[in-house]
Design an enzyme around this catalytic site. Sequence first.
Site, mmCIF file in Angstrom:
data_model
loop_
_atom_site.group_PDB
_atom_site.id
_atom_site.type_symbol
_atom_site.label_atom_id
_atom_site.label_comp_id
_atom_site.label_asym_id
_atom_site.label_seq_id
_atom_site.Cartn_x
_atom_site.Cartn_y
_atom_site.Cartn_z
ATOM 1 N N GLN A 262 0.847 -1.202 0.000
ATOM 2 C CA GLN A 262 0.000 0.000 0.000
ATOM 3 C C GLN A 262 0.883 1.253 0.000
ATOM 4 O O GLN A 262 1.576 1.515 0.989
ATOM 5 C CB GLN A 262 -0.866 -0.019 1.275
ATOM 6 C CG GLN A 262 -1.741 1.197 1.470
ATOM 7 C CD GLN A 262 -2.557 1.104 2.771
ATOM 8 O OE1 GLN A 262 -2.142 0.423 3.708
ATOM 9 N NE2 GLN A 262 -3.691 1.761 2.820
ATOM 10 N N GLU B 77 -9.793 -1.367 5.353
ATOM 11 C CA GLU B 77 -8.673 -1.649 6.260
ATOM 12 C C GLU B 77 -9.106 -1.580 7.721
ATOM 13 O O GLU B 77 -8.612 -2.328 8.562
ATOM 14 C CB GLU B 77 -7.542 -0.636 6.007
ATOM 15 C CG GLU B 77 -6.281 -0.904 6.825
ATOM 16 C CD GLU B 77 -5.105 -0.030 6.412
ATOM 17 O OE1 GLU B 77 -5.312 0.953 5.676
ATOM 18 O OE2 GLU B 77 -3.976 -0.342 6.834
ATOM 19 N N SER C 65 -4.181 6.748 13.334
ATOM 20 C CA SER C 65 -3.731 6.814 14.733
ATOM 21 C C SER C 65 -4.947 6.967 15.659
ATOM 22 O O SER C 65 -6.049 7.281 15.222
ATOM 23 C CB SER C 65 -2.784 8.003 14.913
ATOM 24 O OG SER C 65 -3.518 9.202 14.765
ATOM 25 N N GLU D 204 -5.656 9.315 17.654
ATOM 26 C CA GLU D 204 -6.240 10.664 17.600
ATOM 27 C C GLU D 204 -7.162 10.794 16.383
ATOM 28 O O GLU D 204 -8.259 11.345 16.469
ATOM 29 C CB GLU D 204 -5.117 11.725 17.531
ATOM 30 C CG GLU D 204 -4.315 11.874 18.812
ATOM 31 C CD GLU D 204 -3.321 10.715 19.043
ATOM 32 O OE1 GLU D 204 -3.010 9.980 18.084
ATOM 33 O OE2 GLU D 204 -2.878 10.547 20.196
ATOM 34 N N SER E 263 1.390 6.544 2.531
ATOM 35 C CA SER E 263 2.121 7.488 3.386
ATOM 36 C C SER E 263 3.400 7.982 2.721
ATOM 37 O O SER E 263 4.066 7.250 1.988
ATOM 38 C CB SER E 263 2.486 6.821 4.703
ATOM 39 O OG SER E 263 1.339 6.362 5.349
HETATM 40 C C1 LIG Z 1 3.700 -0.711 11.451
HETATM 41 C C2 LIG Z 1 3.227 0.295 10.464
HETATM 42 C C3 LIG Z 1 2.916 -0.111 9.188
HETATM 43 C C4 LIG Z 1 2.483 0.822 8.231
HETATM 44 N N1 LIG Z 1 2.231 0.392 6.946
HETATM 45 C C5 LIG Z 1 1.892 1.303 6.009
HETATM 46 C C6 LIG Z 1 1.715 0.886 4.639
HETATM 47 O O1 LIG Z 1 1.829 -0.290 4.312
HETATM 48 N N2 LIG Z 1 1.417 1.827 3.726
HETATM 49 C C7 LIG Z 1 1.269 3.145 4.042
HETATM 50 O O2 LIG Z 1 0.969 3.940 3.158
HETATM 51 N N3 LIG Z 1 1.435 3.575 5.329
HETATM 52 C C8 LIG Z 1 1.757 2.684 6.309
HETATM 53 N N4 LIG Z 1 1.953 3.097 7.608
HETATM 54 C C9 LIG Z 1 1.890 4.533 7.909
HETATM 55 C C10 LIG Z 1 0.709 4.952 8.748
HETATM 56 O O3 LIG Z 1 -0.470 4.957 7.999
HETATM 57 C C11 LIG Z 1 1.052 6.346 9.301
HETATM 58 O O4 LIG Z 1 2.124 6.176 10.214
HETATM 59 C C12 LIG Z 1 -0.109 6.980 10.012
HETATM 60 O O5 LIG Z 1 -1.097 7.333 9.096
HETATM 61 C C13 LIG Z 1 0.322 8.245 10.788
HETATM 62 O O6 LIG Z 1 0.991 9.114 9.958
HETATM 63 P P1 LIG Z 1 2.433 9.693 10.352
HETATM 64 O O7 LIG Z 1 3.308 8.560 10.762
HETATM 65 O O8 LIG Z 1 2.895 10.556 9.219
HETATM 66 O O9 LIG Z 1 2.189 10.583 11.640
HETATM 67 P P2 LIG Z 1 1.567 12.042 11.672
HETATM 68 O O10 LIG Z 1 0.370 12.093 10.794
HETATM 69 O O11 LIG Z 1 2.649 13.031 11.421
HETATM 70 O O12 LIG Z 1 1.064 12.132 13.168
HETATM 71 C C14 LIG Z 1 1.955 12.444 14.245
HETATM 72 C C15 LIG Z 1 1.101 12.566 15.520
HETATM 73 O O13 LIG Z 1 0.163 13.657 15.367
HETATM 74 C C16 LIG Z 1 -1.174 13.202 15.610
HETATM 75 N N5 LIG Z 1 -2.099 13.897 14.702
HETATM 76 C C17 LIG Z 1 -1.935 14.067 13.358
HETATM 77 N N6 LIG Z 1 -3.012 14.721 12.853
HETATM 78 C C18 LIG Z 1 -3.867 14.949 13.891
HETATM 79 C C19 LIG Z 1 -5.153 15.577 14.006
HETATM 80 N N7 LIG Z 1 -5.766 16.077 12.924
HETATM 81 N N8 LIG Z 1 -5.727 15.633 15.222
HETATM 82 C C20 LIG Z 1 -5.106 15.103 16.335
HETATM 83 N N9 LIG Z 1 -3.878 14.509 16.269
HETATM 84 C C21 LIG Z 1 -3.265 14.426 15.074
HETATM 85 C C22 LIG Z 1 -1.131 11.707 15.280
HETATM 86 O O14 LIG Z 1 -2.160 11.025 15.943
HETATM 87 C C23 LIG Z 1 0.246 11.320 15.783
HETATM 88 O O15 LIG Z 1 0.210 11.095 17.168
HETATM 89 C C24 LIG Z 1 2.364 2.184 8.581
HETATM 90 C C25 LIG Z 1 2.676 2.598 9.887
HETATM 91 C C26 LIG Z 1 3.101 1.680 10.829
HETATM 92 C C27 LIG Z 1 3.425 2.167 12.209
#
Ligand SMILES: Cc1cc2nc3c(=O)[nH]c(=O)nc-3n(C[C@H](O)[C@H](O)[C@H](O)COP(=O)(O)OP(=O)(O)OC[C@H]3O[C@@H](n4cnc5c(N)ncnc54)[C@H](O)[C@@H]3O)c2cc1C
Length: 390
Positions: free
Chosen positions: A131, A252, A370, A372, A134
């Site tokens: 997928q 998902e 997440s 949140e 991100s």
């Molecule tokens: C084990 C694992 C597997 C994954 N596999 C995939 C994959 O196969 N393909 C893929 O595309 N992605 C994948 N991901 C990515 C995952 O979808 C993202 O990590 C997730 O969407 C969070 O985005 P970020 O890491 O950029 O954090 P951010 O979006 O930068 O968030 C950082 C913090 O801010 C908080 N936050 C952000 N926006 C808000 C809001 N509007 N209100 C309140 N709080 C907020 C979040 O909750 C978090 O605590 C994977 C992640 C993990 C951990």
Amino acid sequence: MDLRESADDRSFRDEVRTFLEDSLAGEFAALRGRGGPGDERALFEERLAWERHLGAHGWTCVGWPKEHGGRGLSLRRQVVFLEEYARARGPGRLGHIGEGLLGPTVIAFGSPQQRLRFLPPILAGTELWCQGYSEPDAGSDLANIATRASRDGDDWVIHGQKVWTSLAHWADWCFVLARTSPAPDRSARHAGMSYLLVPMRQDGVEVRPIVQLTGDSEFNEVFFDGARTPAENVVGDVGGGWGVAMGTLAFERGASTLGQQLNFRNELDAIVAAARRSGTAGDPVLRQRLAQAHIGLEIMRLNALRTLAGGEAGALPPEALIGKLFWATFHRGLGELAMDVLGAHALATGDPALRRLFLFSRADTIYAGSNEIQRNIIGERGLGLPKEPR
Ligand SMILES: Cc1cc2nc3c(=O)[nH]c(=O)nc-3n(C[C@H](O)[C@H](O)[C@H](O)COP(=O)(O)OP(=O)(O)OC[C@H]3O[C@@H](n4cnc5c(N)ncnc54)[C@H](O)[C@@H]3O)c2cc1C
């Protein structure tokens, strides 16, 4: 609501149980309990053969409609299948992204040609998917993606970087959310994206593993530098990728997780056994937390049943919205409980499966939305509260 299992469901359960017991013997016996979270790199070739074995016997994609090659099982029966799979300690599935995410998306939004091309290899366990959503600056705020695709003759040409791409190192294909025209302005960022199906084994795709806390590298960075895919490999309309991408996310976060409390039950049983062995089962605070974990599992089971009772027509009812937040928080807490039961040395010398549980479950409250973000979804879609200010 009647929560009892019907005689038909019981005989279906027996059929699944017999198939799994017979299959997870001989060459596949070593797969029991392997390849789960934090153990994804284990026994790849054997698990690939297992995917094909499941496919050959019609036990992949059991919830897909019959006309698309599935068994057309009701949600209730899908959960029975998942429960029995967990009970038999079936191995972590390699095909789950194709089966649970891409396949249902192609069925819902794809063209007849795309269904013919992409569904059979998922059913047979011969093509694996990843997928590509991100990016370094686009996670929760997915509309911020910067990967772009432009037309060159009969192809799309893709440039950009994805990150956290689970199983990209094994995948044959990736569904990539890319910008195919610039957003008119910040408030209309959801426009101009397309949902592209991109072959992974080509020049212009580089996969770099990211080593995780567990020491494993289940996810990767993926760099697209002039990667190509034929023009017809856009799911839905060109420029209409956001709606398709949201459809995938609903799959998902939905039914696929309804049966997983039995996996968690196996883990809790292992923690209780460890507590008995180490004598910590006598500690009143830990006893209380073990009992609380048991209650959490029961709540999950009952909420799954409530969801099933409201969702037999296919769509999930509103109470399903709490599922991801609840199970992710529960499971992270279960990992912490395991470490507290095993003691301070657990991270260095403890049971490897429980150590993996602790380390990998830190990710549960992040991926697939997440905690949140889940709270926002519950507030806005479930309770009808005003949207958060953007
Ligand atoms: C084990 C694992 C597997 C994954 N596999 C995939 C994959 O196969 N393909 C893929 O595309 N992605 C994948 N991901 C990515 C995952 O979808 C993202 O990590 C997730 O969407 C969070 O985005 P970020 O890491 O950029 O954090 P951010 O979006 O930068 O968030 C950082 C913090 O801010 C908080 N936050 C952000 N926006 C808000 C809001 N509007 N209100 C309140 N709080 C907020 C979040 O909750 C978090 O605590 C994977 C992640 C993990 C951990």
